[in-house]
Design an enzyme around this catalytic site. Structure first.
Site, PDB file in Angstrom:
ATOM      1  N   ASN A 100      10.179   3.382  -3.332  1.00  9.42           N
ATOM      2  CA  ASN A 100       9.911   2.032  -2.822  1.00  9.42           C
ATOM      3  C   ASN A 100       9.892   1.185  -4.027  1.00  9.42           C
ATOM      4  O   ASN A 100       9.859  -0.203  -3.799  1.00  9.42           O
ATOM      5  CB  ASN A 100       8.582   2.109  -2.121  1.00  9.42           C
ATOM      6  CG  ASN A 100       8.842   2.502  -0.755  1.00  9.42           C
ATOM      7  OD1 ASN A 100      10.059   2.849   0.011  1.00  9.42           O
ATOM      8  ND2 ASN A 100       7.602   2.777  -0.237  1.00  9.42           N
ATOM      9  N   CYS A 148       0.773  -1.199   0.185  1.00  7.77           N
ATOM     10  CA  CYS A 148       0.094   0.112  -0.113  1.00  7.77           C
ATOM     11  C   CYS A 148       0.923   1.152   0.091  1.00  7.77           C
ATOM     12  O   CYS A 148       0.323   2.392   0.365  1.00  7.77           O
ATOM     13  CB  CYS A 148      -1.088   0.004   1.445  1.00  7.77           C
ATOM     14  SG  CYS A 148      -2.161  -1.394   1.078  1.00  7.77           S
ATOM     15  N   ASP A 149       2.068   1.324  -0.490  1.00  3.65           N
ATOM     16  CA  ASP A 149       2.813   2.253  -0.174  1.00  3.65           C
ATOM     17  C   ASP A 149       3.859   2.258  -1.459  1.00  3.65           C
ATOM     18  O   ASP A 149       5.028   2.428  -1.283  1.00  3.65           O
ATOM     19  CB  ASP A 149       3.759   2.315   0.882  1.00  3.65           C
ATOM     20  CG  ASP A 149       4.349   3.903   1.369  1.00  3.65           C
ATOM     21  OD1 ASP A 149       4.062   4.614   0.488  1.00  3.65           O
ATOM     22  OD2 ASP A 149       5.281   3.799   2.088  1.00  3.65           O
ATOM     23  N   PRO A 150       3.511   2.031  -2.440  1.00  4.28           N
ATOM     24  CA  PRO A 150       4.308   1.997  -3.889  1.00  4.28           C
ATOM     25  C   PRO A 150       4.551   3.111  -4.416  1.00  4.28           C
ATOM     26  O   PRO A 150       4.691   3.396  -5.707  1.00  4.28           O
ATOM     27  CB  PRO A 150       3.508   1.202  -4.745  1.00  4.28           C
ATOM     28  CG  PRO A 150       2.043   1.554  -4.475  1.00  4.28           C
ATOM     29  CD  PRO A 150       2.018   1.839  -3.269  1.00  4.28           C
ATOM     30  N   HIS A 151       5.333   4.246  -3.668  1.00  5.51           N
ATOM     31  CA  HIS A 151       5.803   5.360  -4.509  1.00  5.51           C
ATOM     32  C   HIS A 151       7.073   5.195  -5.104  1.00  5.51           C
ATOM     33  O   HIS A 151       7.755   4.284  -4.812  1.00  5.51           O
ATOM     34  CB  HIS A 151       5.814   6.756  -3.528  1.00  5.51           C
ATOM     35  CG  HIS A 151       6.632   6.211  -2.163  1.00  5.51           C
ATOM     36  ND1 HIS A 151       7.907   6.369  -2.374  1.00  5.51           N
ATOM     37  CD2 HIS A 151       6.282   5.798  -1.061  1.00  5.51           C
ATOM     38  CE1 HIS A 151       8.649   6.088  -1.047  1.00  5.51           C
ATOM     39  NE2 HIS A 151       7.473   5.806  -0.371  1.00  5.51           N
TER      40      HIS A 151
END
Length: 182
Positions: free
Chosen positions: A120, A114-117
């Site tokens: 990452n 849920c944090d695919p910036h």
């Protein structure tokens, strides 16, 4: 409690939002939890050399310390010019790898990063074939896990949207509590 709709405006239960956010934040700060998410992701992509999840060193990892392999010579996925220079002939494979890997997490496994910036998601040369790109997924602290019932409904919802099965879409939407807003 679900948000409610009144005259086109959305009413949000901020207490519930705060509780969910607080729980997610506490999990993200627990590196043993992050290590477990990374191990689950490694299993999902076992045998797929297009994806790398850096190895976690369990004997050194605690709730406050996460020790994992360092990935050298990689670029953030947003560094397009640098990546194109490294992979001039296979650059167009990168978005395909990204889409299929996240689809596998979302639609097949229900274990979702849920944090695919861009910080990452890195791109590097594939160790087995340096002419091909490999994605490196980092920061496994914030995941969403879907139960089997929801995952089946979710997949059916998307199948109905893609195939334009509006009757099926309405039925699945009602089952999921979306109702008239399908």
């Amino acid at each position: 409690q679900r948000s409610s709709f009144h005259d086109g405006a959305i009413s949000i239960d901020f207490q519930k939002f705060f509780e969910n956010f607080s729980q997610a934040l506490l999990k993200e700060l627990d590196f043993e939890h992050e290590a477990e998410n990374a191990r689950r992701s490694m299993k999902i992509f076992a045998g797929d050399d297009r994806i790398c999840i850096p190895k976690i060193h369990d004997s050194l990892t605690t709730k406050r310390v996460l020790v994992m392999d360092f990935i050298d010579d990689a670029h953030k996925i947003s560094e397009v010019d640098e990546i194109k220079a490294i992979f001039p002939e296979t650059f167009e494979e990168i978005p395909k790898i990204l889409i299929t890997s996240f689809a596998k997490m979302i639609f097949e496994n229900g274990h979702i990063h849920c944090d695919p910036h861009p910080g990452n998601i890195l791109v590097r040369r594939r160790p087995s074939n340096p002419k091909l790109p490999q994605l490196v997924l980092l920061d496994h602290g914030f995941y969403c896990d879907l139960n089997d019932e929801f995952l089946e409904q979710w997949n059916n919802l998307w199948a109905c949207m893609v195939t334009m099965d509006y009757a099926g879409l309405r039925l699945i939407s009602n089952e999921m509590g979306i109702g008239e807003y399908y």
